[in-house]
Write a protein that holds these residues in place. Structure first.
Motif, PDB file in Angstrom:
ATOM      1  N   ASP A 138      30.364  29.933  46.684  1.00 50.82           N
ATOM      2  CA  ASP A 138      30.976  30.809  47.666  1.00 50.82           C
ATOM      3  C   ASP A 138      31.822  30.087  48.518  1.00 50.82           C
ATOM      4  N   CYS A 139      32.107  28.785  48.397  1.00 50.56           N
ATOM      5  CA  CYS A 139      32.962  27.744  48.931  1.00 50.56           C
ATOM      6  C   CYS A 139      34.515  28.063  48.726  1.00 50.56           C
ATOM      7  N   PRO A 140      35.216  28.496  49.478  1.00 52.49           N
ATOM      8  CA  PRO A 140      36.539  28.349  48.922  1.00 52.49           C
ATOM      9  C   PRO A 140      37.265  27.223  48.480  1.00 52.49           C
ATOM     10  N   TYR A 141      36.997  26.078  49.249  1.00 50.46           N
ATOM     11  CA  TYR A 141      37.560  24.800  48.765  1.00 50.46           C
ATOM     12  C   TYR A 141      37.168  24.316  47.467  1.00 50.46           C
ATOM     13  N   CYS A 142      35.724  24.784  47.026  1.00 47.55           N
ATOM     14  CA  CYS A 142      35.348  24.505  45.775  1.00 47.55           C
ATOM     15  C   CYS A 142      36.041  25.306  44.676  1.00 47.55           C
ATOM     16  N   PRO A 171      24.532  32.413  51.728  1.00 49.30           N
ATOM     17  CA  PRO A 171      23.207  33.147  51.429  1.00 49.30           C
ATOM     18  C   PRO A 171      23.003  33.374  50.143  1.00 49.30           C
ATOM     19  N   GLU A 172      24.151  33.599  49.182  1.00 52.24           N
ATOM     20  CA  GLU A 172      24.067  34.003  47.848  1.00 52.24           C
ATOM     21  C   GLU A 172      24.358  32.836  46.921  1.00 52.24           C
ATOM     22  N   ALA A 173      24.690  31.594  47.298  1.00 52.34           N
ATOM     23  CA  ALA A 173      24.736  30.417  46.634  1.00 52.34           C
ATOM     24  C   ALA A 173      23.539  30.122  45.594  1.00 52.34           C
TER      25      ALA A 173
END
Length: 259
Positions: A138-142, A171-173
């Motif tokens: 859920d990381c946009p940069y990832c 939370p959902e990672a």
């Protein structure tokens, strides 16, 4: 510094010399003749050693006594016990070498040896340059980094990604990471997750949950606090630093000089 603990500020390599210049210097009293004499010598040395910088002001710092180097959370920091100061700083030598980064990379190389590749998700062809990647679905940069790797593969510059999931930020990672690791086609599930597709229902399995837990332990041991974080030949890259990654890729392409 206290309210922004990870802010990097410049600290020159002779700071210990200034901090340990005697009892008079430790008092940090600008009117003290001995301290004033020490300051004049130090300022002259500063201007002689770092001729490429323009200094507008110079004076005693609040730090007293010797400095000691420590590491915490994958970061290098400095402690002055005499004045009880903690410095989140970067030390350079007179040639512009970042000694703090060298110490951090050295620590990372030691920790990398303890990573278990069998617990990682491996994406990319064998024989390609290996990237150790700490990531979060859920990381946009990832996700931007994933698109970058795909573009480089299309250019004929693939990498082999050794991926560990960071599950303590979004939370959902953890559940999305488990879904990827429980899928029959893990690489496809990874691409879907990082493309932002809805993953419903989320797959669950005992092995996937165990690997997510193992990844969390590895992340903590490495001191990873943000995503993405890359380890490129022992060098830590925090965040999607495209220029540094491009430089590393280009170096991998250049032929090695004959020995």
């Amino acid at each position: 510094m206290t309210n922004r603990p990870w802010m990097t500020v410049p600290l020159l390599s002779w700071a210990a010399f200034l901090a340990a210049s005697g009892a008079a210097a430790a008092q940090n009293d600008p009117s003290d003749p001995e301290l004033a004499a020490t300051a004049r010598v130090a300022e002259a040395r500063l201007r002689q050693s770092f001729t490429n910088l323009q200094f507008e002001d110079f004076g005693p710092a609040p730090v007293k006594g010797p400095l000691f180097q420590a590491s915490a959370g994958g970061h290098i920091l400095y402690y002055a016990p005499e004045s009880d100061h903690l410095l989140f700083a970067t030390i350079y030598d007179r040639n512009g070498v970042n000694l703090t980064a060298l110490a951090q990379d050295s620590g990372a190389r030691k920790k990398v040896k303890n990573l278990d590749p069998d617990q990682a998700l491996i994406i990319g062809p064998p024989g390609a340059p290996t990237v150790i990647e700490f990531t979060d679905p859920d990381c946009p940069y990832c996700r931007a980094l994933d698109r970058f790797w795909a573009a480089k593969a299309a250019e004929g510059k693939p990498v082999r990604r050794q991926i560990y999931f960071v599950s303590g930020i979004h939370p959902e990672a953890a559940s999305k990471a488990e879904h990827i690791l429980c899928s029959k086609d893990q690489a496809r599930a990874f691409r879907q997750a990082y493309a932002g597709e809805a993953l419903r229902p989320l797959a669950q399995c005992k092995e996937g949950a165990a690997r997510v837990t193992h990844n969390a332990i590895a992340v903590k041991a490495m001191g990873i606090s943000g995503t993405p974080t890359l380890v490129l030949d022992g060098k830590i890259i925090s965040g999607f630093q495209q220029a540094e990654i491009e430089e590393w890729l280009n170096a991998k392409e250049r032929p090695k000089p004959p020995s």
